[in-house]
Write an enzyme that holds these catalytic residues in place. Structure first.
Site, PDB file in Angstrom:
ATOM      1  CB  CYS A  95      -0.984   0.021   1.032  1.00 13.28           C
ATOM      2  SG  CYS A  95      -2.522   1.153   0.923  1.00 13.28           S
ATOM      3  NE  ARG A 129      -9.794   5.126   1.178  1.00 12.53           N
ATOM      4  CZ  ARG A 129      -8.486   5.583   1.265  1.00 12.53           C
ATOM      5  NH1 ARG A 129      -8.404   6.697   0.975  1.00 12.53           N
ATOM      6  NH2 ARG A 129      -7.358   4.610   1.576  1.00 12.53           N
ATOM      7  CG  HIS A 191      -3.777  -3.133   3.073  1.00 13.84           C
ATOM      8  ND1 HIS A 191      -4.765  -3.511   3.443  1.00 13.84           N
ATOM      9  CD2 HIS A 191      -3.819  -1.986   2.119  1.00 13.84           C
ATOM     10  CE1 HIS A 191      -5.815  -2.337   3.177  1.00 13.84           C
ATOM     11  NE2 HIS A 191      -5.441  -1.633   2.360  1.00 13.84           N
TER      12      HIS A 191
END
EC number: 6.3.5.13
Length: 245
Positions: A95, A129, A191
């Site tokens: 990330c 996002r 992640h």
């Protein structure tokens, strides 16, 4: 010869947005179960260290503010990072740590946060996002990798991807590519428990690290049917969900 690996966990107090430490535990445990000695060194802001004294380097995820701090801190280590990359050291960036490996990250404020520039890669902030579960297929091995992504950055590069997106968004939500592979460096937006969920990827990194250190990289099998069953179950569930719409 005793097999031993040295893992550098860079800035665990700043780059640990989604408990990326779990990836260190997966590496260490799967190594120890095979009687491979593991030394994990957490490196904190302001501490002096040498990248080249390690066999694996992990950069976890962090916020834009933390990325800017770490980018400034690591600037002095760019030549060592370049040498480690070219020598074949396994480097894992997740990330924010993935974005830091490129030239820059353009934040929503317009601020351009410099990266290490060891990859010809850039990230621009998007207006939404990219969130959700991810399944990708590694084009090198055909193995699936499963996990979770949550990022506003859109990353673009011309290297091989870590995988082709089957479920989820990937690097930028456009080209069906997720992550990056360059030599033995892996960058990804997956992640949290990336390595615990993907035991084959954990073992690949361990094998590469052993070979990087000049040791036998072959790993004996583990009694890990449950780990692989958990992986397959999650992959099948997500693929089935995507097909049913």
């Amino acid at each position: 010869m005793t097999r031993k690996l040295r893992i550098a966990h860079l800035f665990p107090d700043l780059l640990n947005l989604y408990a990326d430490r779990g990836n260190i535990l997966a590496l260490a445990n799967r190594a120890k179960w095979r009687n491979i000695d593991v030394q994990v060194t957490p490196i904190r802001l302001g501490e002096s260290f040498s990248i080249l004294e390690h066999d694996i380097v992990l950069l976890g995820g962090g916020s834009d503010r933390e990325q800017a701090i770490i980018g400034r801190e690591l600037k002095q280590y760019v030549p060592e990072f370049q040498q480690a990359l070219e020598n074949g050291m396994p480097i894992l960036g997740i990330c924010g740590g993935y974005q830091l490996l490129g030239k820059y990250y353009a934040a929503p404020t317009g601020e351009k946060i410099p990266g290490l520039g060891i990859l010809e890669m850039a990230t621009e902030s998007g207006t939404t996002r990219l969130i959700g579960n991810v399944v990708i297929e590694d084009p090198k091995t055909g193995q699936t990798i499963v996990g979770f992504e949550n990022h506003s950055g859109r990353t673009y590069h011309s290297y091989d991807p870590l995988g082709i997106v089957k479920v989820g968004h990937g690097n930028n939500g456009e080209d069906q590519r997720e992550g990056v592979r360059c030599h033995n460096l892996i960058g990804t937006y997956i992640h949290g428990p990336l390595l615990p969920k993907n035991p084959y990827l954990t073992d690949e990194i361990l094998s590469l690290a052993l070979a990087y250190r000049g040791l036998d990289g072959e790993l004996e099998p583990l009694p890990d049917d449950l780990e692989h069953l958990a992986h397959r179950t999650m992959v099948e569930r997500l693929l089935q969900g995507s097909r049913s719409g």
